[in-house]
Design a protein around this motif. Structure first.
Motif, short mmCIF file in Angstrom:
data_model
loop_
_atom_site.label_atom_id
_atom_site.label_comp_id
_atom_site.label_asym_id
_atom_site.label_seq_id
_atom_site.Cartn_x
_atom_site.Cartn_y
_atom_site.Cartn_z
N MET A 81 5.29 28.95 10.17
CA MET A 81 6.75 28.99 10.21
C MET A 81 7.38 27.90 9.35
O MET A 81 8.54 28.02 8.95
CB MET A 81 7.24 28.87 11.65
CG MET A 81 8.67 29.31 11.84
SD MET A 81 9.11 29.40 13.59
CE MET A 81 10.25 30.77 13.54
N GLY A 82 6.65 26.84 9.08
CA GLY A 82 7.22 25.76 8.29
C GLY A 82 6.24 24.63 8.11
O GLY A 82 5.13 24.63 8.67
N ALA A 83 6.68 23.64 7.32
CA ALA A 83 5.84 22.47 7.04
C ALA A 83 6.73 21.25 6.90
O ALA A 83 7.77 21.31 6.23
CB ALA A 83 5.03 22.68 5.76
N MET A 84 6.31 20.15 7.52
CA MET A 84 7.01 18.86 7.38
C MET A 84 6.08 17.92 6.64
O MET A 84 5.04 17.51 7.17
CB MET A 84 7.41 18.32 8.76
CG MET A 84 8.38 19.23 9.48
SD MET A 84 9.09 18.55 11.01
CE MET A 84 7.64 18.46 12.06
N ILE A 85 6.44 17.60 5.41
CA ILE A 85 5.56 16.92 4.46
C ILE A 85 6.18 15.56 4.14
O ILE A 85 7.12 15.45 3.36
CB ILE A 85 5.38 17.77 3.19
CG1 ILE A 85 4.84 19.16 3.56
CG2 ILE A 85 4.48 17.08 2.18
CD1 ILE A 85 4.89 20.18 2.44
N GLY B 87 0.43 14.27 5.01
CA GLY B 87 1.37 15.08 4.24
C GLY B 87 0.66 15.91 3.18
O GLY B 87 1.00 17.07 2.94
N GLY B 88 -0.34 15.30 2.52
CA GLY B 88 -1.12 16.04 1.54
C GLY B 88 -1.90 17.17 2.18
O GLY B 88 -1.99 18.28 1.62
N ILE B 89 -2.47 16.91 3.35
CA ILE B 89 -3.19 17.96 4.07
C ILE B 89 -2.22 19.07 4.46
O ILE B 89 -2.51 20.27 4.33
CB ILE B 89 -3.88 17.38 5.31
CG1 ILE B 89 -4.96 16.37 4.91
CG2 ILE B 89 -4.50 18.49 6.15
CD1 ILE B 89 -5.54 15.58 6.08
N ALA C 213 2.46 19.54 10.05
CA ALA C 213 3.18 18.30 9.76
C ALA C 213 2.21 17.16 9.53
O ALA C 213 1.11 17.13 10.09
CB ALA C 213 4.13 17.96 10.91
N GLY C 214 2.64 16.19 8.73
CA GLY C 214 1.86 14.98 8.53
C GLY C 214 2.51 14.09 7.50
O GLY C 214 3.35 14.52 6.70
#
Length: 336
Positions: free
Chosen positions: A204-208, A190-192, A184-185
């Motif tokens: 399991m997932g990503a919060m962008i 968010g780009g990272i 997450a970021g």
């Protein structure tokens, strides 16, 4: 700033052509293989943050080039079994700050790992990780053009590698469940996150959140704000290097990672954002290969949804981490 980019109806369908070098995958395979030659050597030192309900560890591990990268690991006090974990990356200029800055997700009962960003940490929140590598070319103030004439020397090659290794460092701790990790970021973070979601298997997932580092050329063409403005400033002086610069940046463009990422993702975008224009965010979102959702904040600038978006993330995160709970999984329902 009022609405200035494409209408929302067009943004939802906006899928720009990607600029990608033919050796993109080889470049990143080679980069991560070079990093893997250095022992991870993750160290977790108990840290007195003044908390009664959260245990904190001051972390260091070997990132790109074996350089020591700082971080935090926060876990609910007294935890004895591996926990689902959020690995967090930081916005442009900021550092890891203090443990009390990172309590939102650990309050749910999961673990939180925070990666310091090399060379940053003197804008907003303090950091503790130097960047001992520069680059051979002059640069515009900031980080966007550091080493930009050569993908091997470019600053974000080191940062993205540090970020992949941050997941490895997190899962090396016995209280982190390596099968349930979400990255997450926001903004630079968010780009990272977008890059790690493509480069690190097993997530399991990503919060962008309002992602930076995506759609570089379009961003420089429609806004003159920093940090993308660092690229514009550089090219206004080095007029003969345009194609070389954007050739390097294509190895780090979020759209090229999005098309390789199949993990579930929660994005956010602000339609009045002059820092990360909405079309650059939707460019990555629409190219993302996995299940995806996006939260749209119409009247906001780069602050995006702020506390409203955190609420959205908490609800989304709960569903991701509960996916494997149930009879026969060996995992109880951890979310209280």
């Amino acid at each position: 700033m009022p609405l200035f980019d494409l209408p929302l109806s067009e943004l939802r369908e906006y899928r720009p052509e990607r600029s990608e070098q033919p050796d993109f995958d080889d470049f990143w395979s080679r980069t991560l293989a070079e990093a893997a030659a250095f022992p991870l050597d993750a160290r977790f030192t108990p840290y007195d943050a003044g908390f009664g309900l959260v245990d904190v560890y001051d972390v260091t591990y070997a990132g790109w080039g074996g350089h020591r990268i700082a971080g935090w690991l926060l876990v609910p006090a007294g935890a004895s079994e591996p926990l689902p974990t959020v690995v967090q990356y930081i916005g442009y200029g900021g550092g890891r700050g203090f443990p009390h800055d990172w309590l939102a997700f650990v309050a749910t009962g999961c673990a939180t790992f925070v990666m310091d960003t090399r060379g940053q940490g003197s804008a907003g929140t303090p950091g503790d990780t130097p960047d001992p590598v520069g680059g051979d070319n002059p640069q515009s103030p900031g980080f966007m053009t550091r080493g930009v004439l050569d993908p091997d020397q470019y600053y974000y090659r080191r940062v993205f590698t540090d970020a992949v290794r941050a997941v490895d460092a997190a899962v090396s701790h016995p209280l982190v469940d390596g099968d349930r990790v979400v990255v997450a970021g926001g903004s630079q973070g968010g780009g990272i996150t977008q890059a790690v979601a493509a480069l690190r298997p097993g997530l399991m997932g990503a919060m962008i959140d309002v992602p930076f580092l995506t759609g570089f050329r379009r961003a420089t063409e429609i806004v003159d704000t920093l940090p993308y403005g660092e690229i514009s400033t550089y090219l206004s002086i080095h007029r003969d290097q345009e194609e070389q610069v954007f050739g390097t940046l294509s190895y780090f463009d979020g759209m090229n990672f999005a098309v390789r990422s199949e993990v579930p993702a929660l994005y956010s975008v602000a339609l009045m954002d002059p820092i990360c224009p909405p079309s650059t965010v939707f460019g990555s979102f629409n190219h993302h290969a996995g299940p995806k959702e996006i939260r749209v904040w119409t009247y906001n600038k780069h602050e995006g949804g702020q506390t409203f978006q955190i609420r959205e993330q908490l609800l989304w995160l709960r569903e991701q981490f509960k996916r494997d709970d149930g009879p026969g999984t060996g995992r109880g329902t951890w979310w209280r």
